[in-house]
Design an enzyme around this catalytic site. Sequence first.
Site, PDB file in Angstrom:
ATOM      1  CG  ASP A   1      -3.265   4.091   3.939  1.00  0.00           C
ATOM      2  OD1 ASP A   1      -4.319   3.932   4.605  1.00  0.00           O
ATOM      3  OD2 ASP A   1      -3.005   3.448   2.904  1.00  0.00           O
TER       4      ASP A   1
ATOM      5  CE  LYS B   1      -9.128  -2.735   3.276  1.00  0.00           C
ATOM      6  NZ  LYS B   1      -7.976  -1.953   2.926  1.00  0.00           N
TER       7      LYS B   1
ATOM      8  CD1 TRP C   1      -2.341  -2.165   1.616  1.00  0.00           C
ATOM      9  CD2 TRP C   1      -3.049  -1.022  -0.174  1.00  0.00           C
ATOM     10  NE1 TRP C   1      -3.388  -2.867   1.050  1.00  0.00           N
ATOM     11  CE2 TRP C   1      -3.834  -2.193  -0.042  1.00  0.00           C
ATOM     12  CE3 TRP C   1      -3.313  -0.165  -1.241  1.00  0.00           C
ATOM     13  CZ2 TRP C   1      -4.870  -2.513  -0.933  1.00  0.00           C
ATOM     14  CZ3 TRP C   1      -4.351  -0.479  -2.137  1.00  0.00           C
ATOM     15  CH2 TRP C   1      -5.110  -1.633  -1.964  1.00  0.00           C
TER      16      TRP C   1
HETATM   17  C1  LIG Z   1      -7.445  -1.440   1.609  1.00  0.00           C
HETATM   18  C2  LIG Z   1      -6.348  -0.450   1.741  1.00  0.00           C
HETATM   19  C3  LIG Z   1      -6.180   0.599   0.826  1.00  0.00           C
HETATM   20  C4  LIG Z   1      -7.074   0.766  -0.384  1.00  0.00           C
HETATM   21  O1  LIG Z   1      -8.367   1.070  -0.024  1.00  0.00           O
HETATM   22  P1  LIG Z   1      -9.462   1.408  -1.137  1.00  0.00           P
HETATM   23  O2  LIG Z   1     -10.680   1.710  -0.348  1.00  0.00           O
HETATM   24  O3  LIG Z   1      -9.601   0.181  -1.980  1.00  0.00           O
HETATM   25  O4  LIG Z   1      -8.968   2.568  -1.910  1.00  0.00           O
HETATM   26  C5  LIG Z   1      -5.162   1.490   1.032  1.00  0.00           C
HETATM   27  N1  LIG Z   1      -4.334   1.377   2.083  1.00  0.00           N
HETATM   28  C6  LIG Z   1      -4.452   0.386   2.983  1.00  0.00           C
HETATM   29  C7  LIG Z   1      -3.512   0.306   4.134  1.00  0.00           C
HETATM   30  C8  LIG Z   1      -5.474  -0.561   2.839  1.00  0.00           C
HETATM   31  O5  LIG Z   1      -5.595  -1.552   3.735  1.00  0.00           O
END
Ligand SMILES: *Cc1c(COP(=O)(O)O)cnc(C)c1O
Length: 371
Positions: free
Chosen positions: A183, A207, A114
């Site tokens: 993030d 998540k 990511w």
């Molecule tokens: C799932 C995830 C993403 C991407 O999320 P989207 O909603 O598909 O854009 C980005 N960063 C992390 C750490 C993730 O777990």
Amino acid sequence: MALLASGGSIDVKDRAFNFSPGPAALPTKVLAEARDELLDFRGTGVSVMEMSHRSREFMDMAEAAEADLRTLLNMPREYRVLFLQGGATMQFSAVPLNLLGGKTKADYVHTGHWSAKAIKEARNFCAVHVAASGEASGFNHIPPLSEWRVREDAAYLHICGNETIGGVQFHDYPDLGISLAADLSSDFLSRPLDVRRFGLIYAGAQKNFGPAGLTLVIVREDLLGQAAPTTPTPVNYEVQLGADSMSNTPPTFAWYMAGLVFKWLLRQGGLEAMAACNEAKATRLYEAIDNSNFYHSSVALADRSLMNIPFTLSEPRLDGAFLEGAEARGLLNLKGHRSVGGMRASLYNAVPKEAVVALVEYMAEFERKRA
Ligand SMILES: *Cc1c(COP(=O)(O)O)cnc(C)c1O
């Protein structure tokens, strides 16, 4: 596998144990609450999906969601909250667009899948320098701070707090005198968080705190007001703040669900209680892995994620049988990401202790009976 009967009471035992990395498990109680008011949202005669986001009922719900989130995080006043769309992926572009402020440089730490995606998108907007990378060792650890090379004139430093696929997690955050943008999609609200350590935090809901479609952004006030003029309105933080995250139609149902999850978290005792529970769950699974010669984790001990736990079988030809047997017991979504193979158990807030107990029992039994 016993599935939910329609109507009747719901017990955790009636549902499968869901280890999905995302969209992921939601608390059964929250789903039941949503079901109970699905057709008639708080006496309005319509569902929350069918009403104006500007109606009093929706605005009240939205305000309560933000207030509850602030309580959970003990969030200082100088931090503002946005309820946006586009996922964390949209934030990969929104962050440089909003934070560069005329500067041309941003620094990123590369810890896996990511953070790589974030770096790739940021390169569309500025000169990205990778301040540290775990690539040489297959992203099995967080590079120690002593190895980081951060430029003084970078507009911000970006990290991915928990690599959902590789299973490495920051257990402490660096303070390098530069705005930290993070993030936190896959560990947000899994434990207490000192928001003051960050200039900006973003997290997709699917998540750990809601359905897909909602992305939370928490930004320190002084970082606002410097968005590039070309920033699309839906991801322009200052514009969205001025519009209470409603510069266009917000993801109303996902916002509502996240609000229910925030209330559920408060009822559980808040983030400290969640942290204790999450740590107990992860410890139990790591112990099962480490105490066997059959299961294996390649992540450095100190950086192991408490949320996403990838592991492999010593005989990969048994992967299919392992997954089939797991599914037959209602242990779902354990297949590892296609880029790393093996297994991955995601132990987000809504995954109960019983799920981990059942998984660990199954793992021991599979190891005994194999071949
Ligand atoms: C799932 C995830 C993403 C991407 O999320 P989207 O909603 O598909 O854009 C980005 N960063 C992390 C750490 C993730 O777990």
